[in-house]
Design an enzyme around this catalytic site. Structure first.
Site, PDB file in Angstrom:
ATOM      1  N   GLY A 166     -16.714   2.802  -1.714  1.00  0.00           N
ATOM      2  CA  GLY A 166     -17.425   4.079  -1.599  1.00  0.00           C
ATOM      3  C   GLY A 166     -18.798   4.072  -2.233  1.00  0.00           C
TER       4      GLY A 166
ATOM      5  CE1 TYR B 271      -3.239  -2.831   0.088  1.00  0.00           C
ATOM      6  CE2 TYR B 271      -3.721  -2.332   2.369  1.00  0.00           C
ATOM      7  CZ  TYR B 271      -3.946  -3.076   1.229  1.00  0.00           C
ATOM      8  OH  TYR B 271      -4.906  -4.071   1.242  1.00  0.00           O
TER       9      TYR B 271
ATOM     10  CB  SER C 251     -13.996  -3.520  -1.137  1.00  0.00           C
ATOM     11  OG  SER C 251     -12.660  -3.364  -1.554  1.00  0.00           O
TER      12      SER C 251
ATOM     13  CG  LEU D 230     -22.434  -0.588  -1.015  1.00  0.00           C
ATOM     14  CD1 LEU D 230     -21.860  -1.785  -0.283  1.00  0.00           C
ATOM     15  CD2 LEU D 230     -23.898  -0.844  -1.386  1.00  0.00           C
TER      16      LEU D 230
ATOM     17  N   GLY E 271     -23.496   5.934  -1.156  1.00  0.00           N
ATOM     18  CA  GLY E 271     -24.611   6.586  -1.833  1.00  0.00           C
ATOM     19  C   GLY E 271     -24.278   7.899  -2.517  1.00  0.00           C
TER      20      GLY E 271
END
Ligand SMILES: NC(=O)c1ccc[n+]([C@@H]2O[C@H](COP(=O)([O-])OP(=O)(O)OC[C@H]3O[C@@H](n4cnc5c(N)ncnc54)[C@H](OP(=O)(O)O)[C@@H]3O)[C@@H](O)[C@H]2O)c1
Length: 311
Positions: free
Chosen positions: A211, A61, A206, A213, A215
């Site tokens: 991101g 990462y 995830s 979900l 909205g």
């Protein structure tokens, strides 16, 4: 469920952690655009403040930056933090000795003597599962990690890892896999059921579907960068489910879509590790703890997600 070993029991008591892929990653997450070191430090502190003590990172990462940042933040807090990191099976790493060597590199970046969970980031045909497990066993024997796990392993690979470790009298602590209302492969392919049966903690990555979900993304306002490409076919279909999540959250006294999405994952029996770019997101995500969707609400969400995934 199998009796949990004393070494891995702590993972079953953790419901939520913080994902640290965002820390330093420019390719997928655009680190440096709209957020940076200061925001992720505040996200880390907000997470601790909410009583969440588990952070998931990996050597790849931000090419090590995520581990270095976590190491820096750990020095500045006296709160106990459970650290999980990962070995990436690059093609030139095919011997068991590369596993403890890589972990020593992670420990140096993290500034600690050992971690709580060391995971193989994914399977590869270039390194056998037995060799990977021998490498993980070395890490435990050398006191570099408390427990060991895998990631992105399907049920048969996971069983091979479980048996490989059993030959060293070690439990397989976890399998970290993609799991959200918009990706239910682990429910359908038996991974979740097998994990429960064998006492392996399923760690859901995830869980907010990067991101989606929460909205805030739609066809007319897609997520930036690489994510837009990944979700071209999914974005036009998710509106009705997001609306249902919003209604459900309102009935629950104002829970957000992100909180409903995370609560659904935890209710299925997984440890979720949402990533957060700033303290507001971290704090909001922690609000998924302390309550539970009912069976009926879960069934309605399952149904709405099936309608998307099976279309
Ligand atoms: N083992 C593996 O192969 C693997 C693969 C992927 C991830 N992981 C791990 O799992 C963790 C989580 O997965 P992920 O980062 O892919 O996805 P995720 O947790 O589903 O989504 C995180 C993203 O969603 C947005 N977000 C988070 N909280 C929000 C909130 N409350 N409201 C609105 N937006 C919010 C943020 O991005 P924006 O603000 O830009 O939308 C954030 O970067 C990673 O950090 C990593 O530790 C592991």
């Amino acid at each position: 469920m199998a009796e949990l070993s004393s070494e891995t029991r702590f993972l079953h008591a953790v419901e939520m952690g913080l994902g640290a892929w965002q820390w330093g990653d420019r390719v997928v997450w655009q680190y440096g655009h709209g957020y940076g070191d200061s925001e992720v430090k505040q996200a880390f502190l907000a997470t601790l403040n909410e009583g969440i003590r588990f952070v998931d990172t990996a050597e790849i990462y931000g090419s090590g930056r995520s581990e270095r940042l976590l190491g820096q933040f750990l020095k500045e807090t006296d709160q106990p933090v459970l650290i999980a990191t990962k070995f990436f099976p690059f093609p030139w790493r095919f011997r068991k000795t590369t596993v403890p060597r890589a972990l020593k590199g992670s420990l140096a970046r993290l500034g600690v003597d050992s971690v709580d969970l060391y995971q193989i980031h994914g399977p590869t045909p270039l390194m056998s599962i037995d060799t990977m497990m021998e490498g993980l066993a070395e890490c435990v024997k050398d006191g570099l990690t408390r427990t060991v796990g895998v990631s992105n392993f399907n049920p048969s690979q996971m069983l091979a890892a479980y048996s490989g470790l059993a030959r060293h009298n070690l439990p397989l602590a976890s399998n970290q896999v993609h799991y959200s209302l918009l990706n239910r492969t682990v429910e359908k392919n038996g991974t979740l059921a097998r994990c429960k049966e064998l006492g392996i903690r399923l760690i859901a990555y995830s869980p907010l579907e990067m991101g989606l979900l929460a909205g805030k993304y739609s066809v007319s306002s897609p997520p930036p960068g690489a994510r837009a490409r990944n979700y071209v076919s999914l974005l036009p279909k998710i509106g009705p489910m997001l609306k249902l999540m919003t209604e459900m959250g309102q009935d629950r006294g104002g829970k957000s879509n992100a909180q409903v999405a995370l609560n659904w994952v935890m209710g299925k029996g997984a440890l979720c590790i949402p990533g957060a770019k700033n303290p507001q997101q971290a704090q909001e995500n922690a609000g998924a703890l302390g309550w539970r969707l009912t069976e009926e609400e879960t069934a309605r969400l399952d149904h709405a997600s099936d309608a998307i995934l099976e279309s």
